[in-house]
Design a protein around this motif. Structure first.
Motif: not given
Length: 464
Positions: A387-390, A45-53, A256-257
């Protein structure tokens, strides 16, 4: 000047970027309780934003050349509104994940197009500061998300719904603006390009300075017409720019930001802070440091230059991440304070240098003919490693602890010092057309802006 209004409107896309990334931090404890989500579901759920981006950036690379910068930002604004509405109305974790994928796609489009829109509209001597407005807006969005999370800590639906407001503002602002002069010149709309230059510079349309700037744009546009293939992007002219743009985003994300941004309350919990309200309040403090230090970076970027600011940023982030790792590795109360100080130093150094500079340099270094494609690949790198980091942070936290995770991030920042020294050029004050001319000389890209003053280095290099 009009250019500041243009940068501010495009910067709203950055605010949405930061808000939609950061809002999940305040909502997670409510979502866990309501939907009984697992750690894996939370990561998805959290990583959906960078994945969609990632997919948004991929789609935007070609679309921005076909439809223009302005239309793509209007499209992104609509997606921001739709995604926020869907997120606020979500009936379960799956629907919320899909809504965040839509928001991520919008962020991917806007993250490529907004810096490009500002860069192609800006005068060379102010370009770094103006493009940095985008990063400032990201930090303001993150801070806004934290404040909304604190103010509405009993309603995650309200948190997400508030994201519709800046989406509407972005659409309204872009509706009254033109496309960039360089895009207008590239597509043959030369009268419109002249008018755009006059409006952006605050001068009359018959001012001779317009013709000087316009002639350089047209010359570059004519030279690049018929080019722009993927093979050209990987060719010897554009390859050094690609290495710099991709490399900086790789290092930015693996510092790691976004583990800190997304999971700041969890980080504070590990560092010894108590209840969730205290963690959110401490997170707001971090967001404030983020904003203030971004302002410092904006003041320095066109004064001391990109290379020096990057070198200083990677050095301080490496040291501060090491402080967090050391503090987290011990149980002593005093070391918790060391970890907290390290976290604040890290956020400050990142915000002043590593945060804004990849966005600035991505918008500067590529030749016009492959600028969209080059920025697309750089953005894909950004979002892929985001996505990988999150996604990996909660998993790594369970296996090697906070000390191990931040020790890895510290090592990556140390590598950033070497990378900047060997590959990153100084683009401060150099016209975009002159940066392209320097690339075509075949000289090492890092020599750009070193031998002479930034305003003339590229031109002299091209003449040799």
């Amino acid at each position: 000047m009009m250019i500041y209004f243009v940068a501010a409107v495009a910067g709203v896309a950055g605010f949405l970027f930061g808000f939609d990334e950061g809002v999940i931090a305040g909502a997670l404890h409510l979502l866990r309780a309501q939907f009984d989500i697992t750690s894996t579901q939370e990561g998805v759920m959290t990583a959906a934003v960078p994945f969609g981006a990632l997919f948004g950036a991929l789609a935007a690379g070609r679309a921005v050349e076909r439809f223009g910068r302005r239309r793509m930002l209007l499209f992104a604004a609509l997606l921001f509104v739709i995604g926020a509405a869907l997120a606020s109305a979500a009936l379960g974790a799956v629907m919320l994940t899909l809504a965040r994928l839509v928001l991520g796609f919008a962020i991917g489009v806007a993250g490529l197009v907004a810096p490009l829109y500002i860069s192609e509209s800006s005068p060379a001597d102010k370009r770094g500061m103006l493009v940095s407005i985008y990063q400032l807006a990201i930090t303001l969005g993150i801070l806004g998300a934290y404040l909304v999370g604190y103010a509405f800590d009993d309603s995650w639906r309200t948190m997400f719904a508030i994201g519709m407001i800046p989406g509407i503002v972005l659409f309204a602002g872009m509706a009254v603006l033109r496309d960039t002069p360089r895009y207008l010149a590239m597509t043959g709309r030369r009268d419109e390009a002249r008018k755009a230059i006059a409006s952006l510079r605050g001068i009359r349309t018959d001012d001779p300075r317009i013709e000087t700037e316009f002639a350089e744009m047209v010359e570059t546009a004519d030279a690049d017409r018929g080019h722009g293939s993927w093979s050209e992007l990987f060719g010897k002219v554009a390859r050094p720019a690609l290495v710099v743009a991709i490399g900086l985003f790789f290092l930015q994300q693996l510092s790691g930001i976004n583990a800190v941004i997304y999971y700041a309350p969890s980080v504070f919990d590990e560092a010894g802070f108590g209840d969730s309200s205290t963690q959110i309040l401490a997170t707001v403090g971090v967001g404030t440091v983020n904003v203030l230090m971004t302002l410092v970076g904006m003041a320095l970027i066109d004064r001391i230059g990109r290379r020096k600011l990057l070198l200083a940023g990677f050095l301080v982030t490496a040291l501060s991440l090491a402080m967090i790792a050391i503090g987290a590795a011990t149980d002593a109360q005093a070391m918790d304070v060391v970890a907290f100080v390290g976290l604040v130093l890290y956020i400050g150094a990142f915000a002043a240098s590593i945060g804004p500079l990849p966005w600035v340099m991505m918008s500067e270094v590529f030749p016009l003919s492959v600028r969209g494609r080059g920025m697309s690949l750089a953005s894909i790198t950004n979002w892929g490693f985001n996505f990988l980091v999150v996604f990996s942070f909660p998993i790594l936290l369970n296996h090697i602890g906070l000390a191990g995770v931040f020790g890895i991030y510290a090592f990556i920042c140390a590598i950033g010092i070497i990378f900047t020294f060997r590959y990153v050029p100084e683009t401060n004050g150099i016209l975009l057309e002159d940066i392209e001319a320097f690339l075509r000389t075949g000289r090492p890209f890092r020599q750009l802006g070193m031998a002479t003053g930034p305003a003339t280095a590229a031109a002299k290099g091209a003449a040799e």
